[in-house]
Design an enzyme around this catalytic site. Structure first.
Site, mmCIF file in Angstrom:
data_model
loop_
_atom_site.group_PDB
_atom_site.id
_atom_site.type_symbol
_atom_site.label_atom_id
_atom_site.label_comp_id
_atom_site.label_asym_id
_atom_site.label_seq_id
_atom_site.Cartn_x
_atom_site.Cartn_y
_atom_site.Cartn_z
ATOM 1 C CB CYS A 119 -75.445 -49.510 16.514
ATOM 2 S SG CYS A 119 -77.088 -50.116 16.167
ATOM 3 N NE ARG B 106 -72.345 -45.568 19.687
ATOM 4 C CZ ARG B 106 -72.470 -44.252 19.561
ATOM 5 N NH1 ARG B 106 -71.888 -43.458 20.422
ATOM 6 N NH2 ARG B 106 -73.165 -43.737 18.580
ATOM 7 C CD1 TRP C 40 -80.920 -50.063 22.214
ATOM 8 C CD2 TRP C 40 -81.782 -48.966 20.456
ATOM 9 N NE1 TRP C 40 -82.125 -49.527 22.592
ATOM 10 C CE2 TRP C 40 -82.683 -48.852 21.541
ATOM 11 C CE3 TRP C 40 -82.115 -48.365 19.262
ATOM 12 C CZ2 TRP C 40 -83.872 -48.152 21.466
ATOM 13 C CZ3 TRP C 40 -83.319 -47.662 19.167
ATOM 14 C CH2 TRP C 40 -84.172 -47.562 20.274
ATOM 15 C CG ASN D 270 -74.634 -45.756 15.033
ATOM 16 O OD1 ASN D 270 -75.778 -45.946 15.415
ATOM 17 N ND2 ASN D 270 -73.880 -44.792 15.504
ATOM 18 N N GLY D 271 -77.204 -46.156 12.610
ATOM 19 C CA GLY D 271 -78.072 -45.121 12.047
ATOM 20 C C GLY D 271 -79.320 -45.753 11.469
ATOM 21 C CD GLU E 244 -82.580 -37.321 36.521
ATOM 22 O OE1 GLU E 244 -83.288 -37.142 35.524
ATOM 23 O OE2 GLU E 244 -81.565 -38.035 36.500
ATOM 24 C CE LYS F 118 -81.516 -41.459 36.110
ATOM 25 N NZ LYS F 118 -80.956 -40.348 35.356
ATOM 26 C CD GLU G 298 -82.582 -44.111 32.981
ATOM 27 O OE1 GLU G 298 -82.388 -44.298 31.783
ATOM 28 O OE2 GLU G 298 -82.153 -43.106 33.587
ATOM 29 C CG HIS H 261 -104.809 -29.595 40.195
ATOM 30 N ND1 HIS H 261 -105.940 -28.833 40.395
ATOM 31 C CD2 HIS H 261 -103.774 -28.874 40.706
ATOM 32 C CE1 HIS H 261 -105.610 -27.695 40.979
ATOM 33 N NE2 HIS H 261 -104.306 -27.693 41.186
ATOM 34 C CE LYS I 288 -74.409 -42.221 29.583
ATOM 35 N NZ LYS I 288 -75.238 -41.830 30.742
HETATM 36 O O1 M6R Z 1 -76.797 -37.577 25.973
HETATM 37 P P1 M6R Z 1 -77.998 -36.794 26.342
HETATM 38 O O2 M6R Z 1 -77.851 -36.030 27.613
HETATM 39 O O3 M6R Z 1 -78.461 -35.891 25.232
HETATM 40 O O4 M6R Z 1 -79.135 -37.878 26.572
HETATM 41 C C1 M6R Z 1 -80.460 -37.532 26.805
HETATM 42 C C2 M6R Z 1 -81.241 -38.704 27.341
HETATM 43 O O5 M6R Z 1 -81.271 -39.737 26.405
HETATM 44 C C3 M6R Z 1 -80.665 -39.237 28.654
HETATM 45 O O6 M6R Z 1 -80.572 -38.244 29.616
HETATM 46 C C4 M6R Z 1 -81.545 -40.384 29.190
HETATM 47 O O7 M6R Z 1 -82.786 -39.892 29.577
HETATM 48 C C5 M6R Z 1 -80.836 -41.100 30.347
HETATM 49 N N1 M6R Z 1 -80.907 -42.505 30.152
HETATM 50 C C6 M6R Z 1 -81.430 -40.789 31.665
HETATM 51 O O8 M6R Z 1 -80.777 -41.437 32.703
#
Ligand code: M6R
Length: 607
Positions: A2, A27, A73, A99-100, A480, A484, A487, A503, A602
Site C-alpha cells: 500500500c 506499492r 495491495w 499501510n501494514g 532470475e 522475470k 512475474e 536429476h 514493488k
Molecule cells: O526491494 P527488494 O530488493 O528487497 O525486493 C525483493 C523482491 O521483492 C523483489 O526483488 C521482487 O522479487 C521483484 N519483483 C523481482 O522482479
C-alpha cells in the site's frame, strides 16, 4: 504493501493526492481512495482497480485544503470498494488510511463489537479507526496515542477528523512514512516520490514517531510523547527519473538505463592507483575487514539472485567463504552469529519486510549487518550498520532489472576490495577494474539484439512452460530469467543449474517446453553444451544465449541470442539483459500489464 499520501495547503487537494498516488501506485494497485476535509465534512471517494478508475470518478475541483489518500495491495479482505481505504469510523467524522498489518485485529474487533460497534469492511484497518473513535473525547492526538498503544503489528497511518480540519495526524511503526516540507504547505507519503514534484525538503519518520501536521509545519513526538528533533533532508533525484519519458513502460526504460546505472554503482568508488575499491559507507577500516572470515548475505527475490552472484564472487575472487540465504528463512531459523562474520542485507527498496526483520534479528544477536540498498533513506539503509548505496536511481517497474545489475556491480567492488586486502596482486586488480569499466559499452552491444529478441518473443510467447538453465556464476542468472518471465508474462518458468536437469527436471522436456540455456564461453561451457545435446536429443526446443562467434552453440540451438564476450566474472551482467528483454516482449505479446503485474507490488512490506 500500500501507498499513503497526505496534503495540507493551498493547492487543489484532489490533484495533489492523485499525483502522489500515481507515484506510489507501484506499492499496490488493487484499489485506491481519497478523503478531503472541507467545512467540517469529510468527502470520501474510493474505486476498485487501478488509479485511473479513481481519477475518472473523482471531482478534481473538490474543495478542501486537507486530504489523505491510499493505493491498496489487499491483505485482509477481498478487493472491493468497501475494503478500500480511507476507512471511516462509525460517526463518519474520522477517516484513516493504513499501510501494514494489524496482527491482533480480531481481538480488538471482538472487543469493539461487544461494545456495539458494527464493522463495514473485512479489513484489519477498520479496527484502528473505530478504536480512535472509541477513545476520542475531543483530543484527536490523545485518542490516536491510546489506540496505538493497543496495536500489535505494523502501520503507517494518516488520519483526518472533520472537527479538526486543520491537521493530519501521521504515525509510523514498521511501514515507511516521509513528511514533505513546503512553503505554507505540507505533504505526507510512503515514499519521497509522492512529493518530489512539489518539494525536495523531507523528514523521514522513524518507528514510534507520531506527527501532527498542518499547513505551517509539523510537530513530531515519539511514543512517550517526547518531542523528536529531526533534520530536514534534501532529496536529490530529478522528476524525470520517475517518469517514463519516451518509453512505453518503465521496465523497458529501466532495462535501457543499465548502460548508465552500472557505472553509477562504481564511479567514485574505484581507487585506480591502488587497484582496489574504496567503500567509505562500510564504516570499517582495512584492519577490521582483514579480520572478516566469512560473509553472509540475506535478501529476497531478485536481490537474492544478486546475492548469489555476490557470494560466488566473494568466494572465487576474494577467497572468503560466503553464503546467501533467503531473508524470510533467516529470521525464524534462530540464526547462529559466528565470530568475524559480516552480513549484507541486499534490497532495492530497503523496505522489504522479510529482509528488514531478518536484519533486525541478526543485529539483536550482535551481528554487524551492512546494507546494499537502492532507495536512499529507506529503513534498511538507515538501520543497517553501514553499507553501500547502489545508486541505480528510482526503479518503478515491479520487475526489478537495473537494480539487479547495480547490486551485482557493488559485489564486484566488495570482492575486489577483499581480494586486494588478501591475495590479489596489483596487476590483477588493475585488470579486474579495466574489465568492469568495459562492461557498460558491452551492454550497449547486447541491447542491439532487442529487435531480434522481440521476434523470438513473438515465436515463443504461446508456450506454457519454460526452463532456464545456467551454471556457475550464471546459475543465479537462470533463476532470475525464470523469475522475470513468470512475474510479468505469467508463463510458468523454472530456473535450474544445467547440470541438475538430469536429476529430475529433464522429465519435463518435450516439444512443448523450451529450454533457455546460458552458454558463456567460460570454464563450464563444454558441460553446458552437453546438457543442450541432452535436451535436443529428447525433442526439447532450445534457445541459447551465447557469445558472438560460438558456432557450435549456434548450430545446435533452435534459436540464438548473442552477447559480446566478457571475462567469466562479468558474464552475469551481459547474460541477464537478453533475459530481461525476452520477458518484457513475451509479456507485451500476451497483452500483460508489464509494469504492474497481477497480484504483485514493488515494495513488499508484509511478511
Ligand atoms: O526491494 P527488494 O530488493 O528487497 O525486493 C525483493 C523482491 O521483492 C523483489 O526483488 C521482487 O522479487 C521483484 N519483483 C523481482 O522482479
Amino acid at each position: 504493501m500500500c501507498g499513503i499520501v497526505g496534503y495540507c495547503g493551498p493547492r487543489a487537494t484532489p490533484e495533489v493526492l492523485l499525483q502522489g498516488l500515481k507515484r506510489l501506485e507501484y506499492r499496490g494497485y488493487d484499489s485506491a481512495g481519497v478523503c478531503v476535509a472541507h467545512h467540517g465534512k469529510l468527502q470520501v471517494v474510493k474505486r476498485v482497480g487501478k488509479l485511473r478508475e479513481l481519477t475518472l470518478a473523482l471531482d478534481h475541483s473538490l474543495p478542501g485544503s486537507y486530504g489523505i489518500g491510499h493505493t491498496r495491495w489487499a491483505t485482509h479482505g477481498g478487493i472491493t470498494e468497501t475494503n478500500a481505504h480511507p476507512h471511516l469510523d462509525r460517526t463518519g467524522k474520522i477517516a484513516l488510511v493504513h499501510n501494514g498489518i494489524i496482527e491482533n485485529y480480531e481481538t480488538l474487533r471482538a472487543r469493539l463489537e461487544n461494545k456495539g460497534y458494527r464493522f463495514q469492511s473485512e479489513t484489519d484497518t477498520e479496527v484502528i479507526v473505530q478504536l480512535i473513535s472509541d477513545f476520542y473525547q475531543g483530543d484527536l492526538e490523545d485518542a490516536v496515542r491510546q489506540t496505538l498503544s493497543l496495536l500489535k503489528g505494523t502501520y503507517g497511518l494518516a488520519i483526518l477528523h472533520a472537527d479538526h480540519p486543520d491537521i493530519i495526524i501521521a504515525a509510523r511503526n514498521g511501514s515507511p512514512l516521509v513528511i514533505g516540507v513546503g512553503e505554507g504547505e505540507m505533504f505526507l507519503g510512503s515514499d519521497v516520490a509522492a512529493m518530489v514534484a512539489y518539494t525536495r525538503q523531507v523528514i523521514y519518520m522513524e518507528d514510534g514517531d507520531i506527527a501532527v501536521i498542518d499547513r505551517q509545519g509539523y510537530r513530531l513526538t515519539n511514543s512517550f510523547d517526547r518531542k523528536v528533533d529531526k533534520k530536514i533532508e534534501t532529496i536529490s533525484y530529478q522528476l524525470e527519473e520517475i517518469e517514463k519519458g519516451a518509453y512505453p513502460h518503465f521496465m523497458l526504460k529501466e532495462i535501457h538505463e543499465q548502460v548508465h546505472s552500472i557505472p553509477r554503482a562504481y564511479q567514485g568508488r574505484i581507487d585506480h592507483e591502488n587497484a582496489t575499491a574504496k567503500l567509505g559507507g562500510l564504516n570499517m577500516k582495512s584492519q577490521q575487514l582483514l579480520h572478516i572470515d566469512r560473509v553472509k548475505i540475506i535478501a529476497a527475490g531478485t536481490s537474492w539472485h544478486a546475492g548469489m552472484v555476490g557470494a560466488y564472487l566473494l568466494e572465487s575472487l576474494a577467497r572468503i567463504p560466503a553464503q546467501v540465504e533467503l531473508s524470510s528463512e533467516v529470521r525464524y531459523r534462530n540464526p547462529i552469529i559466528e565470530k568475524n562474520c559480516l552480513y549484507f542485507a541486499v534490497s532495492q527498496s530497503g523496505e522489504t519486510a522479510d529482509t528488514l526483520f531478518a536484519m533486525r534479528e541478526l543485529q539483536r544477536k550482535g551481528a554487524t549487518v551492512l546494507g546494499i540498498v537502492n532507495a536512499v533513506g529507506s529503513t534498511i539503509a538507515r538501520e543497517s550498520n553501514g553499507g553501500v548505496y547502489i545508486h541505480s536511481g528510482p526503479e518503478i517497474a515491479v520487475a526489478s532489472t537495473k537494480a539487479f545489475t547495480s547490486q551485482v556491480t557493488v559485489f564486484y567492488l566488495l570482492a575486489l576490495m577483499f581480494a586486494r586486502l588478501r591475495h590479489l596482486s596489483w596487476p590483477e586488480g588493475k585488470k579486474f577494474i579495466a574489465e568492469l569499466e568495459s562492461v557498460p559499452g558491452k551492454l550497449s552491444l547486447a541491447l542491439e539484439q532487442e529487435a531480434h529478441i522481440q521476434a523470438l518473443a513473438k515465436k515463443y510467447a504461446a508456450y506454457k512452460d519454460f526452463l532456464f538453465l545456467g551454471r556457475g556464476i550464471n546459475f543465479p542468472v537462470a533463476l532470475e530469467g525464470a523469475l522475470k518471465l513468470k512475474e510479468i508474462s505469467y508463463i510458468h518458468a523454472e530456473g535450474f543449474s544445467a547440470a541438475e536437469i538430469k536429476h529430475g527436471p529433464i522429465a519435463l522436456i518435450n516439444p512443448e517446453t523450451p529450454s533457455l540455456f546460458l552458454v558463456p564461453n567460460d570454464s563450464l561451457r563444454d558441460k553446458v553444451v552437453s546438457n543442450i545435446n541432452e535436451v535436443k536429443g529428447r525433442g526439447g526446443p532450445v534457445i541459447a544465449v551465447c557469445e558472438d562467434g560460438d558456432t557450435e552453440v549456434m548450430r545446435l540451438a533452435d534459436d540464438v541470442i548473442t552477447v559480446p564476450s566478457v571475462s567469466e566474472f562479468f558474464t552475469p551482467l551481459v547474460m541477464v539483459v537478453p533475459l530481461q528483454l525476452f520477458s518484457y516482449y513475451c509479456a507485451l505479446e500476451l497483452g500483460r500489464d508489464v509494469d504492474q503485474p497481477r497480484n504483485l507490488a514493488k515494495s513488499v512490506t508484509v511478511e
